[in-house]
Motif scaffolding. Sequence first.
Motif, PDB file in Angstrom:
ATOM      1  N   LEU A 105       0.776  -1.129   0.079  1.00 32.39           N
ATOM      2  CA  LEU A 105       0.135   0.090   0.035  1.00 32.39           C
ATOM      3  C   LEU A 105       0.721   1.329   0.075  1.00 32.39           C
ATOM      4  N   ARG A 106       0.288   2.299  -0.723  1.00 32.46           N
ATOM      5  CA  ARG A 106       0.994   3.701  -0.577  1.00 32.46           C
ATOM      6  C   ARG A 106       1.025   3.862   1.005  1.00 32.46           C
ATOM      7  N   GLU A 107       2.105   4.602   1.309  1.00 35.74           N
ATOM      8  CA  GLU A 107       2.327   4.792   2.840  1.00 35.74           C
ATOM      9  C   GLU A 107       1.148   5.759   3.467  1.00 35.74           C
ATOM     10  N   ASP A 108       0.757   6.772   2.488  1.00 36.28           N
ATOM     11  CA  ASP A 108      -0.395   7.387   3.161  1.00 36.28           C
ATOM     12  C   ASP A 108      -1.967   6.846   2.904  1.00 36.28           C
ATOM     13  N   TYR A 109      -2.020   5.540   2.526  1.00 38.13           N
ATOM     14  CA  TYR A 109      -3.367   5.037   2.539  1.00 38.13           C
ATOM     15  C   TYR A 109      -4.033   4.732   3.520  1.00 38.13           C
ATOM     16  N   GLU A 110      -5.316   5.266   3.683  1.00 41.41           N
ATOM     17  CA  GLU A 110      -5.897   5.264   4.995  1.00 41.41           C
ATOM     18  C   GLU A 110      -6.817   4.117   4.983  1.00 41.41           C
ATOM     19  N   LEU A 111      -6.476   3.042   6.113  1.00 39.09           N
ATOM     20  CA  LEU A 111      -7.223   1.744   6.214  1.00 39.09           C
ATOM     21  C   LEU A 111      -8.409   2.052   7.267  1.00 39.09           C
ATOM     22  N   GLU A 112      -9.540   1.502   6.906  1.00 43.73           N
ATOM     23  CA  GLU A 112     -10.713   1.408   7.974  1.00 43.73           C
ATOM     24  C   GLU A 112     -11.289   0.146   8.071  1.00 43.73           C
ATOM     25  N   PRO A 113     -11.104  -0.538   9.405  1.00 41.36           N
ATOM     26  CA  PRO A 113     -11.519  -1.675   9.634  1.00 41.36           C
ATOM     27  C   PRO A 113     -13.115  -1.787   9.501  1.00 41.36           C
ATOM     28  N   LEU A 114     -13.793  -2.753   9.225  1.00 41.59           N
ATOM     29  CA  LEU A 114     -15.150  -2.828   9.637  1.00 41.59           C
ATOM     30  C   LEU A 114     -15.124  -3.258  11.051  1.00 41.59           C
ATOM     31  N   ARG A 115     -16.650  -3.392  11.761  1.00 41.18           N
ATOM     32  CA  ARG A 115     -16.632  -3.648  13.066  1.00 41.18           C
ATOM     33  C   ARG A 115     -15.799  -4.966  13.477  1.00 41.18           C
ATOM     34  N   PRO A 116     -15.073  -4.872  14.606  1.00 41.34           N
ATOM     35  CA  PRO A 116     -14.332  -6.016  14.998  1.00 41.34           C
ATOM     36  C   PRO A 116     -15.281  -7.402  15.536  1.00 41.34           C
ATOM     37  N   LEU A 117     -15.119  -8.561  15.356  1.00 37.86           N
ATOM     38  CA  LEU A 117     -15.987  -9.626  15.592  1.00 37.86           C
ATOM     39  C   LEU A 117     -15.283 -10.645  16.494  1.00 37.86           C
ATOM     40  N   PHE A 118     -16.209 -11.447  17.321  1.00 40.77           N
ATOM     41  CA  PHE A 118     -15.671 -12.597  18.079  1.00 40.77           C
ATOM     42  C   PHE A 118     -15.957 -13.581  17.016  1.00 40.77           C
ATOM     43  N   LEU A 119     -15.249 -14.759  17.108  1.00 43.26           N
ATOM     44  CA  LEU A 119     -15.524 -15.963  16.330  1.00 43.26           C
ATOM     45  C   LEU A 119     -16.782 -16.823  16.895  1.00 43.26           C
ATOM     46  N   THR A 120     -16.526 -17.037  18.360  1.00 45.63           N
ATOM     47  CA  THR A 120     -17.437 -17.963  18.811  1.00 45.63           C
ATOM     48  C   THR A 120     -17.434 -17.564  20.157  1.00 45.63           C
ATOM     49  N   LYS A 121     -18.469 -17.993  21.024  1.00 48.32           N
ATOM     50  CA  LYS A 121     -18.533 -17.599  22.370  1.00 48.32           C
ATOM     51  C   LYS A 121     -17.359 -18.201  23.197  1.00 48.32           C
ATOM     52  N   MET A 122     -16.693 -19.298  22.636  1.00 49.73           N
ATOM     53  CA  MET A 122     -15.691 -19.908  23.315  1.00 49.73           C
ATOM     54  C   MET A 122     -14.349 -19.337  23.020  1.00 49.73           C
ATOM     55  N   ASN A 123     -14.119 -18.399  22.133  1.00 53.15           N
ATOM     56  CA  ASN A 123     -12.847 -17.621  21.893  1.00 53.15           C
ATOM     57  C   ASN A 123     -12.851 -16.487  22.383  1.00 53.15           C
ATOM     58  N   ALA A 124     -11.681 -16.042  22.769  1.00 60.31           N
ATOM     59  CA  ALA A 124     -11.400 -14.691  23.401  1.00 60.31           C
ATOM     60  C   ALA A 124     -10.800 -13.861  22.404  1.00 60.31           C
ATOM     61  N   ASN A 125     -10.462 -14.292  21.228  1.00 52.97           N
ATOM     62  CA  ASN A 125      -9.819 -13.281  20.233  1.00 52.97           C
ATOM     63  C   ASN A 125     -10.882 -12.717  19.182  1.00 52.97           C
ATOM     64  N   LYS A 126     -10.553 -11.388  18.807  1.00 54.00           N
ATOM     65  CA  LYS A 126     -11.399 -11.143  17.644  1.00 54.00           C
ATOM     66  C   LYS A 126     -10.828 -10.811  16.320  1.00 54.00           C
ATOM     67  N   VAL A 127     -11.615 -11.045  15.463  1.00 49.97           N
ATOM     68  CA  VAL A 127     -11.222 -10.713  13.795  1.00 49.97           C
ATOM     69  C   VAL A 127     -11.614  -9.373  13.400  1.00 49.97           C
ATOM     70  N   TYR A 128     -10.556  -8.607  12.939  1.00 50.31           N
ATOM     71  CA  TYR A 128     -10.840  -7.152  12.363  1.00 50.31           C
ATOM     72  C   TYR A 128     -10.722  -7.489  11.141  1.00 50.31           C
ATOM     73  N   PRO A 129     -12.057  -7.192  10.367  1.00 47.50           N
ATOM     74  CA  PRO A 129     -12.025  -7.305   8.863  1.00 47.50           C
ATOM     75  C   PRO A 129     -12.024  -5.821   8.440  1.00 47.50           C
ATOM     76  N   TYR A 130     -11.381  -5.936   7.074  1.00 48.59           N
ATOM     77  CA  TYR A 130     -11.437  -4.730   6.021  1.00 48.59           C
ATOM     78  C   TYR A 130     -11.852  -4.975   4.791  1.00 48.59           C
ATOM     79  N   ILE A 131     -12.819  -4.079   4.209  1.00 49.39           N
ATOM     80  CA  ILE A 131     -12.718  -4.112   2.513  1.00 49.39           C
ATOM     81  C   ILE A 131     -11.794  -2.945   2.191  1.00 49.39           C
ATOM     82  N   ILE A 132     -10.919  -3.473   1.302  1.00 51.88           N
ATOM     83  CA  ILE A 132      -9.698  -2.532   0.959  1.00 51.88           C
ATOM     84  C   ILE A 132      -9.909  -2.139  -0.505  1.00 51.88           C
ATOM     85  N   ALA A 133     -10.657  -1.040  -0.738  1.00 56.02           N
ATOM     86  CA  ALA A 133     -10.922  -0.613  -2.324  1.00 56.02           C
ATOM     87  C   ALA A 133      -9.621   0.042  -2.578  1.00 56.02           C
TER      88      ALA A 133
END
Length: 190
Positions: A105-133
């Motif tokens: 990516l160009r150094e000044d390209y601005e990334l904006e994640p969608l809302r982070p999500l948990f995978l399941t009730k049993m997992n403590a981590n989150k997934v940070y999704p992006y659509i990168i146009a």
Amino acid sequence: MDKFSTLKPKEEFKKGKEEPVYQDKHMSVIKFEDWSVVKHKDYVVCIPYLIESNQVILRYEYIPTFKYTDGTEYHLTLVGGGVEEGEAHNLAITRELEEEAGIVLREDYELEPLRPLFLTKMNANKVYPYIIALHEKDFHEVIAKGDGTKHEAMSKSVKIDIKRLKDIQPSDLITDYILLKLKEYMNLQK
């Protein structure tokens, strides 16, 4: 509303109240309030959309956990991976884009994640999704080198024309979700 009056303040949920059960280099399992909780790195995932060529980039990946379950070796998934300790999510997705898709990516390209999500009730981590146009001026391509693991070396990124989005059969829930969000973003809903 009485039901919610027993919620505890966030300060009461400190790390000291967890009991280790199992740990390896990929994950750990702890006991927390009578639950077995799977802990591993947060993940960043994205779907790069190449505007001028009207294509998206997905991964054609060898995934042992999916193979174990359904016998199929290769699956269509998103570009992405684990967030390293102390690494910002935007830096992690930038790194994964280069490693897996050869997109710098160009150094000044601005990334904006969608809302982070948990995978399941049993997992403590989150997934940070992006659509990168991406316009052609937003990036340049290099050879995708991966992260050095055997399974990543067996996988590759593929460019798929937007017209074929309806034919894509994703292998996992987060890929399916991001494809739906992409269709919404592009006003391609049925």
